[in-house]
Design a protein around this motif. Structure first.
Motif, PDB file in Angstrom:
ATOM      1  N   SER A  54      33.020 -21.567 -47.075  1.00 31.66           N
ATOM      2  CA  SER A  54      32.013 -21.659 -48.137  1.00 31.66           C
ATOM      3  C   SER A  54      30.616 -21.862 -47.569  1.00 31.66           C
ATOM      4  CB  SER A  54      32.356 -22.799 -49.104  1.00 31.66           C
ATOM      5  OG  SER A  54      33.537 -22.505 -49.802  1.00 31.66           O
ATOM      6  N   GLU A  55      30.529 -22.239 -46.310  1.00 36.60           N
ATOM      7  CA  GLU A  55      29.234 -22.440 -45.644  1.00 36.60           C
ATOM      8  C   GLU A  55      28.931 -21.336 -44.626  1.00 36.60           C
ATOM      9  OE1 GLU A  55      29.685 -26.345 -44.009  1.00 36.60           O
ATOM     10  OE2 GLU A  55      29.649 -27.303 -45.981  1.00 36.60           O
ATOM     11  N   TRP A  56      29.811 -20.353 -44.541  1.00 35.53           N
ATOM     12  CA  TRP A  56      29.694 -19.298 -43.527  1.00 35.53           C
ATOM     13  C   TRP A  56      28.342 -18.597 -43.568  1.00 35.53           C
ATOM     14  CZ3 TRP A  56      32.672 -17.961 -39.450  1.00 35.53           C
ATOM     15  CH2 TRP A  56      32.458 -16.714 -38.868  1.00 35.53           C
ATOM     16  N   GLU A  57      27.870 -18.282 -44.772  1.00 36.57           N
ATOM     17  CA  GLU A  57      26.623 -17.505 -44.900  1.00 36.57           C
ATOM     18  C   GLU A  57      25.407 -18.263 -44.388  1.00 36.57           C
ATOM     19  OE1 GLU A  57      26.852 -14.353 -45.559  1.00 36.57           O
ATOM     20  OE2 GLU A  57      28.984 -14.585 -45.996  1.00 36.57           O
ATOM     21  N   LYS A 110      24.196 -19.889 -38.300  1.00 38.68           N
ATOM     22  CA  LYS A 110      23.415 -19.038 -37.396  1.00 38.68           C
ATOM     23  C   LYS A 110      24.354 -18.025 -36.748  1.00 38.68           C
ATOM     24  CE  LYS A 110      20.230 -22.684 -36.455  1.00 38.68           C
ATOM     25  NZ  LYS A 110      18.919 -22.771 -36.160  1.00 38.68           N
ATOM     26  N   PRO A 111      23.825 -16.867 -36.370  1.00 39.45           N
ATOM     27  CA  PRO A 111      24.662 -15.824 -35.754  1.00 39.45           C
ATOM     28  C   PRO A 111      25.456 -16.307 -34.534  1.00 39.45           C
ATOM     29  CG  PRO A 111      22.517 -14.928 -36.296  1.00 39.45           C
ATOM     30  CD  PRO A 111      22.445 -16.403 -36.560  1.00 39.45           C
ATOM     31  N   GLU A 112      24.840 -17.167 -33.710  1.00 40.85           N
ATOM     32  CA  GLU A 112      25.545 -17.671 -32.535  1.00 40.85           C
ATOM     33  C   GLU A 112      26.753 -18.501 -32.928  1.00 40.85           C
ATOM     34  OE1 GLU A 112      22.086 -19.055 -32.976  1.00 40.85           O
ATOM     35  OE2 GLU A 112      21.529 -17.006 -32.517  1.00 40.85           O
ATOM     36  N   LYS A 113      26.596 -19.326 -33.963  1.00 46.02           N
ATOM     37  CA  LYS A 113      27.693 -20.170 -34.440  1.00 46.02           C
ATOM     38  C   LYS A 113      28.805 -19.298 -35.039  1.00 46.02           C
ATOM     39  CE  LYS A 113      29.680 -24.083 -35.541  1.00 46.02           C
ATOM     40  NZ  LYS A 113      30.324 -24.917 -34.551  1.00 46.02           N
ATOM     41  N   LYS A 114      28.419 -18.277 -35.788  1.00 45.28           N
ATOM     42  CA  LYS A 114      29.407 -17.353 -36.345  1.00 45.28           C
ATOM     43  C   LYS A 114      30.193 -16.673 -35.225  1.00 45.28           C
ATOM     44  CE  LYS A 114      27.105 -16.181 -40.682  1.00 45.28           C
ATOM     45  NZ  LYS A 114      26.495 -15.116 -41.469  1.00 45.28           N
ATOM     46  N   PHE A 117      31.094  -9.977 -35.310  1.00 48.70           N
ATOM     47  CA  PHE A 117      30.214 -11.105 -35.019  1.00 48.70           C
ATOM     48  C   PHE A 117      29.995 -11.270 -33.521  1.00 48.70           C
ATOM     49  CE2 PHE A 117      31.938 -11.911 -39.192  1.00 48.70           C
ATOM     50  CZ  PHE A 117      30.769 -12.125 -39.896  1.00 48.70           C
ATOM     51  N   ALA A 118      31.010 -10.972 -32.739  1.00 49.68           N
ATOM     52  CA  ALA A 118      30.870 -11.037 -31.287  1.00 49.68           C
ATOM     53  C   ALA A 118      29.918  -9.949 -30.802  1.00 49.68           C
ATOM     54  CB  ALA A 118      32.234 -10.889 -30.620  1.00 49.68           C
ATOM     55  N   GLU A 119      29.971  -8.783 -31.461  1.00 50.89           N
ATOM     56  CA  GLU A 119      29.099  -7.676 -31.073  1.00 50.89           C
ATOM     57  C   GLU A 119      27.656  -7.961 -31.418  1.00 50.89           C
ATOM     58  OE1 GLU A 119      30.873  -4.429 -33.196  1.00 50.89           O
ATOM     59  OE2 GLU A 119      32.636  -4.412 -31.918  1.00 50.89           O
ATOM     60  N   ASN A 120      27.426  -8.730 -32.478  1.00 50.82           N
ATOM     61  CA  ASN A 120      26.055  -9.060 -32.895  1.00 50.82           C
ATOM     62  C   ASN A 120      25.447 -10.178 -32.070  1.00 50.82           C
ATOM     63  OD1 ASN A 120      26.103  -7.107 -34.899  1.00 50.82           O
ATOM     64  ND2 ASN A 120      26.895  -8.524 -36.431  1.00 50.82           N
ATOM     65  N   GLN A 121      26.199 -10.778 -31.194  1.00 47.25           N
ATOM     66  CA  GLN A 121      25.752 -11.892 -30.391  1.00 47.25           C
ATOM     67  C   GLN A 121      24.731 -11.448 -29.365  1.00 47.25           C
ATOM     68  OE1 GLN A 121      26.200 -15.038 -30.692  1.00 47.25           O
ATOM     69  NE2 GLN A 121      26.048 -15.953 -28.696  1.00 47.25           N
TER      70      GLN A 121
END
Length: 145
Positions: A86-89, A92-96, A141-145
Motif C-alpha cells: 500500500s506504500e509501494w508508490e 524511491k526507485p532504489e528502494k523499489k 525495477f532492477a532495470e530502472n536502477q
C-alpha cells in the motif's frame, strides 16, 4: 478422579471463553492504496500477498478467536514492516529495486507465501506461471536502477 477431569475441563472452557472477551485490535492500515500496475500482477498480489503485506487485509473469522488473533495480528504487523504494498508508490526507485530483488528471492525459494498461510488459504499458492509474471514485473525495477 473423574470429577477432577470434568472440573478441569469446565475450568479450561470457562477460561477459554473468558479470553474471547479480551479485545485484540488488528493492526489497521494507514491507507488502502493498491499498487499501480497491470491487473494480472494485482490479481496475484490480492490472492497471495496483500493479507500480510498491505493495508488491504481481509480478516478471516478465525482472526477474531483468541489466541489465534494475537498470532495473526503479530504476523501482519511483521509483514507490513518488511514490505507494505500500500506504500509501494511512495517508495524511491532504489528502494523499489532492493525490495523487488528480495521479493523475487523469497518467491523463487518458496518462502512466500509462507506454508502456514497456504495451509489456510490453499488458493494463495503461486504456480509457475504466476511466478514468471511476478519475475517479469519485478525485473522492471532492477532495470530502472
Amino acid at each position: 478422579m473423574r470429577k477432577i477431569w470434568i472440573r478441569l475441563g469446565i475450568g479450561l472452557l470457562v477460561i477459554f471463553l473468558a479470553l474471547q472477551l479480551i479485545p485484540v485490535q488488528p493492526p489497521l492500515g494507514k491507507n488502502a492504496n493498491e499498487i499501480k500496475t497491470e491487473e494480472r500482477v494485482k490479481k496475484i498480489f490480492r490472492k497471495s500477498c496483500y493479507d500480510c503485506h498491505s493495508d488491504l487485509v481481509q480478516w478471516p473469522w478465525y482472526s477474531k478467536v483468541f489466541p489465534v488473533s494475537l498470532y495473526i495480528s503479530h504476523h501482519v504487523e511483521e509483514g507490513r514492516e518488511e514490505l507494505n504494498f500500500s506504500e509501494w508508490e511512495s517508495l524511491k526507485p532504489e528502494k523499489k529495486a532492493d525490495l523487488a530483488e528480495e521479493i523475487l528471492e523469497e518467491v523463487e525459494e518458496g518462502h512466500m507465501p509462507p506454508k502456514d498461510y497456504i495451509f489456510l488459504h490453499s488458493n494463495s499458492k503461486l504456480d509457475q506461471e504466476e511466478i514468471e509474471i511476478l519475475k517479469d514485473w519485478l525485473q522492471t525495477f532492477a532495470e530502472n536502477q
